[in-house]
Write a protein that holds these residues in place. Structure first.
Motif, PDB file in Angstrom:
ATOM      1  N   THR A 151       0.746  -1.031  -0.007  1.00  0.00           N
ATOM      2  CA  THR A 151      -0.026  -0.048   0.051  1.00  0.00           C
ATOM      3  C   THR A 151       0.907   1.115   0.125  1.00  0.00           C
ATOM      4  N   VAL A 152       0.301   2.461  -0.575  1.00  0.00           N
ATOM      5  CA  VAL A 152       0.994   3.676  -0.719  1.00  0.00           C
ATOM      6  C   VAL A 152       0.868   4.295   0.603  1.00  0.00           C
ATOM      7  N   LEU A 153       1.852   4.436   1.583  1.00  0.00           N
ATOM      8  CA  LEU A 153       1.596   5.517   2.647  1.00  0.00           C
ATOM      9  C   LEU A 153       1.513   7.052   2.194  1.00  0.00           C
ATOM     10  N   GLY A 154       2.207   7.323   1.577  1.00  0.00           N
ATOM     11  CA  GLY A 154       2.264   8.965   0.944  1.00  0.00           C
ATOM     12  C   GLY A 154       2.868   8.953  -0.358  1.00  0.00           C
ATOM     13  N   ASP A 155       2.755  10.075  -0.806  1.00  0.00           N
ATOM     14  CA  ASP A 155       3.635  10.432  -2.009  1.00  0.00           C
ATOM     15  C   ASP A 155       4.346  11.691  -1.841  1.00  0.00           C
ATOM     16  N   ARG A 156       5.618  11.766  -2.268  1.00  0.00           N
ATOM     17  CA  ARG A 156       6.798  12.520  -2.304  1.00  0.00           C
ATOM     18  C   ARG A 156       7.121  13.159  -3.677  1.00  0.00           C
ATOM     19  N   VAL A 157       6.486  14.388  -3.976  1.00  0.00           N
ATOM     20  CA  VAL A 157       6.693  15.093  -5.187  1.00  0.00           C
ATOM     21  C   VAL A 157       7.230  16.288  -5.043  1.00  0.00           C
ATOM     22  N   GLN A 158       7.105  17.028  -4.159  1.00  0.00           N
ATOM     23  CA  GLN A 158       7.630  18.351  -3.909  1.00  0.00           C
ATOM     24  C   GLN A 158       8.941  18.503  -4.348  1.00  0.00           C
ATOM     25  N   ALA A 159       9.694  17.761  -3.576  1.00  0.00           N
ATOM     26  CA  ALA A 159      11.215  17.575  -3.897  1.00  0.00           C
ATOM     27  C   ALA A 159      11.817  16.282  -3.489  1.00  0.00           C
ATOM     28  N   PRO A 160      11.410  15.359  -3.924  1.00  0.00           N
ATOM     29  CA  PRO A 160      11.573  13.943  -3.333  1.00  0.00           C
ATOM     30  C   PRO A 160      12.845  13.649  -2.879  1.00  0.00           C
ATOM     31  N   SER A 161      13.522  13.315  -1.845  1.00  0.00           N
ATOM     32  CA  SER A 161      14.653  13.097  -1.305  1.00  0.00           C
ATOM     33  C   SER A 161      14.785  11.526  -1.221  1.00  0.00           C
ATOM     34  N   GLY A 162      16.084  11.172  -1.099  1.00  0.00           N
ATOM     35  CA  GLY A 162      16.397   9.828  -0.742  1.00  0.00           C
ATOM     36  C   GLY A 162      17.120   8.962  -1.778  1.00  0.00           C
ATOM     37  N   ALA A 163      16.880   9.070  -3.187  1.00  0.00           N
ATOM     38  CA  ALA A 163      17.516   8.154  -4.203  1.00  0.00           C
ATOM     39  C   ALA A 163      18.851   8.367  -4.107  1.00  0.00           C
ATOM     40  N   GLY A 164      19.462   9.704  -3.678  1.00  0.00           N
ATOM     41  CA  GLY A 164      21.003   9.482  -3.484  1.00  0.00           C
ATOM     42  C   GLY A 164      21.460   8.818  -2.139  1.00  0.00           C
ATOM     43  N   TYR A 165      20.582   8.874  -1.104  1.00  0.00           N
ATOM     44  CA  TYR A 165      20.939   8.087  -0.191  1.00  0.00           C
ATOM     45  C   TYR A 165      20.723   6.497  -0.297  1.00  0.00           C
ATOM     46  N   ALA A 166      20.104   6.179  -1.313  1.00  0.00           N
ATOM     47  CA  ALA A 166      19.853   4.840  -1.715  1.00  0.00           C
ATOM     48  C   ALA A 166      21.379   4.206  -2.292  1.00  0.00           C
ATOM     49  N   MET A 167      21.815   5.123  -3.212  1.00  0.00           N
ATOM     50  CA  MET A 167      23.014   5.071  -3.718  1.00  0.00           C
ATOM     51  C   MET A 167      24.293   4.744  -2.822  1.00  0.00           C
ATOM     52  N   ALA A 168      24.169   5.638  -1.766  1.00  0.00           N
ATOM     53  CA  ALA A 168      25.189   5.443  -0.571  1.00  0.00           C
ATOM     54  C   ALA A 168      25.071   4.281   0.040  1.00  0.00           C
ATOM     55  N   ASN A 169      23.713   3.936   0.480  1.00  0.00           N
ATOM     56  CA  ASN A 169      23.739   2.518   1.088  1.00  0.00           C
ATOM     57  C   ASN A 169      24.224   1.513   0.387  1.00  0.00           C
ATOM     58  N   ARG A 170      23.930   1.404  -0.992  1.00  0.00           N
ATOM     59  CA  ARG A 170      24.423   0.226  -1.879  1.00  0.00           C
ATOM     60  C   ARG A 170      25.941   0.206  -1.772  1.00  0.00           C
ATOM     61  N   ARG A 171      26.646   1.526  -2.005  1.00  0.00           N
ATOM     62  CA  ARG A 171      27.944   1.379  -1.925  1.00  0.00           C
ATOM     63  C   ARG A 171      28.629   0.672  -0.594  1.00  0.00           C
ATOM     64  N   VAL A 172      28.029   1.234   0.424  1.00  0.00           N
ATOM     65  CA  VAL A 172      28.398   0.473   1.762  1.00  0.00           C
ATOM     66  C   VAL A 172      28.043  -0.935   2.009  1.00  0.00           C
ATOM     67  N   VAL A 173      26.968  -1.284   1.709  1.00  0.00           N
ATOM     68  CA  VAL A 173      26.489  -2.612   1.896  1.00  0.00           C
ATOM     69  C   VAL A 173      27.307  -3.521   1.276  1.00  0.00           C
ATOM     70  N   ALA A 174      27.457  -3.191  -0.121  1.00  0.00           N
ATOM     71  CA  ALA A 174      28.061  -3.920  -1.163  1.00  0.00           C
ATOM     72  C   ALA A 174      29.573  -4.139  -0.740  1.00  0.00           C
ATOM     73  N   ARG A 175      30.064  -3.474   0.168  1.00  0.00           N
ATOM     74  CA  ARG A 175      31.439  -3.747   0.953  1.00  0.00           C
ATOM     75  C   ARG A 175      31.397  -4.612   2.083  1.00  0.00           C
ATOM     76  N   VAL A 176      30.288  -4.257   2.965  1.00  0.00           N
ATOM     77  CA  VAL A 176      29.987  -4.973   3.981  1.00  0.00           C
ATOM     78  C   VAL A 176      29.656  -6.603   3.710  1.00  0.00           C
ATOM     79  N   LEU A 177      28.755  -6.792   2.502  1.00  0.00           N
ATOM     80  CA  LEU A 177      28.451  -8.184   2.398  1.00  0.00           C
ATOM     81  C   LEU A 177      29.011  -8.401   0.961  1.00  0.00           C
ATOM     82  N   SER A 178      30.403  -8.068   0.883  1.00  0.00           N
ATOM     83  CA  SER A 178      30.970  -8.330  -0.613  1.00  0.00           C
ATOM     84  C   SER A 178      30.602  -9.627  -1.203  1.00  0.00           C
ATOM     85  N   ALA A 179      30.996 -10.507  -0.459  1.00  0.00           N
ATOM     86  CA  ALA A 179      30.819 -11.864  -1.184  1.00  0.00           C
ATOM     87  C   ALA A 179      29.450 -12.402  -1.401  1.00  0.00           C
ATOM     88  N   LEU A 180      28.764 -11.877  -0.670  1.00  0.00           N
ATOM     89  CA  LEU A 180      27.015 -12.372  -1.127  1.00  0.00           C
ATOM     90  C   LEU A 180      26.646 -11.301  -2.085  1.00  0.00           C
TER      91      LEU A 180
END
Length: 812
Positions: A153-182
């Protein structure tokens, strides 16, 4: 009865779901100790990468919080979510086009006019004139999703100036190293294609469009992400003060010129974007931006009126709107919502107040759980709602699904949400494969998560070809100017980097002398220590400092204050703190390796400050580590940055600061009356602080006296620490910057050229001081101070006055 939450990892029988098999193996093999180790690795990597978040009201940024365990979604299931997210973005874009155009949804009775006109996000001045060409109101769209026992279900829409896509990339860069083998053996969909689609959508098939990323400033909640997006998209990160509207056209201030702007990707909420047409108290926006956008001379993305689509009061009407505007059924349902402006809905809310979450329609006001209120508080809330029913919506509380999260006890289930993102791509939408996972503090989270999660969509997409490299005909490169604000921050970045290095060298030399002579009966050593301590207060401009201490008082506390007090101008901690702040202001200009250095500098000083009574060994080791980091930073800025106007100003700042330090060092140590046997130790300390001790010994073994030292530190153009060398470097830097070379620079060059080291070394027969040297150094110091002021006047923007600032700007 409240249903049990959906378990993302295991089915009802307790069997691990297929996409989670690999991660389940990691959990079983690691155990609590292994998971805690991975959490520690995550924190270290976040610090090394400088991933930060600025909580509202906090004095400074804090480290981003990320769980090392990702949220895993099956690719087949994701295909359905992807279609729903893209459909929702298209629906809201069509709805906004209608609301700012013919308003047929209102005249046909599909949407109450109060839902639209009564919402502060609706901009009446953004209405498109009749006959005007259509425009896309949404470019980037976000939707917060949660899985209930009944499905997504959709909890809410973020269309004013949606934030978070950059943090998603930062998350991936870190987790990819922490769980590198997986990560390597899992078929995880990449995030890069989404940002490639954003870049392509902004260019719209044209390579001559000038695009900027407008943001609230380095103190905004998501300043880190804004800088990361600037780097990922290759866009200049600008403040409103760096833009101007002239003759109906938007321009960006660059050094020595104005550059036209065609597209603004905004991270600033709309009402702050233009003080003429919107909030008159805003100093964050651009006067006239709304008019320029209305004329079509600049495209603002998302459209300035997009905020009305975040209105929770819209949710009950979206199914009918979807059928009317898209001729489709809504694929992703919203949270069951009742708009209180409807009498039947208000009656339902009145009867079920204790079971609902009451949400003010206006943004920035926190929702209220009816279940948390006592009877008197519920009655008061109901009275508020009935007084202005159109301003409230009520939603059913969602039982969110759970996923494993690392805690002190190991992996435990916690509620999770997912923020998804879509970008306009041609006639359709490109959806980010995954998004920003979050462990919210409440069932309906309305801000950035307190704990983030990487999101892995497992399984390759059959319909996406790998991006290729296209051959292009090279033409004239578009100029990439440096704004006056960025120029100033880079100049001060250079100054604070050099100031921190010089201060660290000075304090290390003093600490070594203190260790040698503070308890020594040797008169020469004690005299040298007193002289160096007094000189330190003069050089760091923290007088009276050591001079105010009684002879029998321990100078240790004063020395420690100069080491790590970040609130004391002149202290090493102050210089490092200001260096970090300057770097944060121009984060998009710097190599990611910069944060590896800066984070460790601050850690070293914080640990030293936390020590109850650090001894000289601890202090010396800390200073050595600080110097290592500052030397690494110098190498990064020297070898990783393009020699554009920004780098020239960074280097000019470093050269001005180093020259000033040498002048202050010589003035504080060599101009006074003779100190007897202590003089030799003081002079040796000067060469150590100036990093010239080996050269001085090698060149002047047979030439005792001060004149050779003055020649080495003032006039030797081949000595990287000499004032003459700094002036040579400044000449090159200033020649590459727009405008004339300041007269103060020519004055400093002429003053130094006329100096004779032998004459400067002569002492006055009356009092034993060196008046000629003191006069020269005073003149050089004044010339360098004026030079810094002249550079600022020529290239830096005037500081704006104080303004109201909302730390939540751009953090929708």
């Amino acid at each position: 009865m409240i249903p049990a939450p959906y378990d993302e990892m295991r089915d009802a029988a307790g069997t691990v779901r297929a996409p989670w098999t690999g991660l389940a193996g990691v959990l079983d093999g690691a155990g609590p100790a292994g998971l805690l180790a991975r959490r520690a690795d995550t924190l270290r990597l976040l610090a090394d990468d400088g991933v930060a978040y600025h909580p509202p009201g906090a004095e400074s940024e804090q480290l981003w919080e990320l769980d090392p365990l990702p949220l895993v979604l099956d690719g087949a299931e994701w295909a359905g979510l992807e279609r729903g997210v893209a459909q929702r973005a298209e629906l809201l874009d069509r709805l906004l086009a209608d609301l700012y155009g013919p308003r047929a949804t209102i005249t046909r009775g599909l949407l109450p006019v109060e839902v639209v006109d009564g919402h502060p996000g609706y901009l009446h001045g953004w209405r498109r004139p009749a006959g005007a060409p259509p425009r896309r109101e949404l470019f980037l769209s976000g939707a917060d999703l949660g899985r209930s026992p009944d499905g997504w279900t959709v909890l809410g829409d973020r269309v004013q100036a949606p934030s978070g896509a950059g943090y998603a990339m930062a998350n991936r860069r870190v987790v990819a190293r922490v769980l590198s083998a997986l990560h390597r053996r899992s078929r995880i969909r990449r995030l890069g294609p989404f940002f490639e689609a954003v870049r392509a959508g902004l260019q719209a098939g044209r390579d001559d469009r000038r695009i900027v990323l407008l943001h609230p400033g380095p103190d905004s909640e998501t300043a880190y992400e804004q800088a990361l997006l600037s780097s990922l998209l290759g866009l200049p990160l600008v403040l409103g003060s760096e833009l101007t509207v002239r003759d109906g056209r938007l321009w960006q201030h660059s050094l020595g010129r104005l550059d036209p702007v065609d597209v603004v990707l905004r991270r600033l909420d709309a009402d702050w974007c233009d003080p003429l047409d919107l909030r008159p108290d805003s100093r964050l926006g651009v006067p006239g931006l709304l008019e320029a956008a209305r004329l079509g001379t600049v495209t603002v993305l998302n459209g300035l009126g997009a905020g009305v689509a975040e209105n929770p009061g819209l949710q009950p009407f979206l199914p009918a709107l979807c059928r009317a505007l898209l001729d489709e059924d809504l694929l992703l349902p919203s949270v069951p919502t009742w708009w209180c402006g409807d009498p039947a809905s208000l009656a339902h809310v009145r009867a079920h107040l204790g079971e609902l979450v009451l949400t003010p329609v206006a943004p920035g006001r926190a929702p209220v759980r009816g279940a948390d209120l006592d009877p008197a508080a519920r009655a008061a809330l109901l009275a508020r709602i009935e007084a202005e029913p159109h301003a409230w919506a009520a939603q059913r509380e969602v039982v969110l699904s759970t996923a494993p999260v690392v805690t002190d006890a190991g992996a435990e289930p916690r509620a999770v949400t997912l923020r998804t993102f879509a970008v306009a791509s041609g006639e359709g939408w490109e959806v980010l494969d995954g998004g920003l996972g979050a462990v919210p503090t409440a069932g309906l989270d309305d801000g950035v998560a307190t704990l983030a999660k990487d999101v892995w969509v497992v399984g390759e997409r059959a319909d996406r070809a790998a991006p290729g490299v296209q051959d292009e005909v090279l033409g004239a490169a578009r100029p990439t100017g440096v704004s006056p604000r960025v120029a100033e921050d880079l100049f001060w970045l250079g100054r604070y980097a050099e100031r921190a290095e010089d201060t660290a060298r000075l304090l290390r030399a003093v600490t070594d002398r203190w260790a040698d002579f503070r308890t020594s009966p040797e008169p020469a050593g004690a005299g040298a220590l007193r002289a160096l301590l007094a000189a330190t207060s003069e050089i760091t401009r923290t007088t009276p400092g050591f001079a105010a201490l009684p002879a029998d008082e321990d100078p240790g506390p004063e020395l420690h204050s100069l080491l790590y007090d970040r609130n004391r101008p002149g202290a090493l901690g102050f210089a490092v703190h200001r260096l970090t702040r300057a770097a944060q202001a121009v984060r998009e200009q710097l190599s990611t390796d910069t944060w590896l250095v800066l984070g460790r500098l601050d850690t070293v000083l914080q640990r030293l400050a936390a020590a109850p009574e650090p001894d000289t060994g601890d202090v010396s080791e800390a200073l050595n580590r600080v110097l290592e980091g500052l030397l690494a930073l110098a190498g990064i800025t020297a070898e990783s940055l393009v020699r554009d106007d920004g780098w020239r100003l960074l280097d000019a700042g470093r050269r001005v600061e180093r020259a000033q330090h040498v002048v202050a060092l010589l003035a504080a140590t060599l101009c006074d009356a003779p100190r007897g046997p202590a003089d030799r130790l003081v002079v040796e300390s000067v060469t150590i602080v100036a990093e010239s001790v080996i050269t001085h010994r090698r060149r002047n073994a047979g030439r005792p006296g001060i004149a050779p030292l003055l020649e080495l530190l003032l006039a030797d153009r081949d000595n990287p620490r000499a004032v003459a060398h700094q002036l040579d470097r400044l000449a090159d830097d200033l020649a590459h910057l727009p405008g004339a070379v300041p007269a103060s620079f020519d004055a400093a060059v002429a003053r130094l050229a006329g100096a004779d080291p032998a004459a400067l070394a002569v002492r006055d027969t009356a009092d034993g001081t060196r008046p000629a040297l003191r006069a020269l150094l005073a003149g050089l110091g004044a010339d360098l101070d004026r030079l810094a002021e002249d550079v600022a006047a020529a290239h830096f923007a005037p500081r704006p006055g104080p303004h109201a600032y909302d730390p939540l700007l751009g953090a929708s």
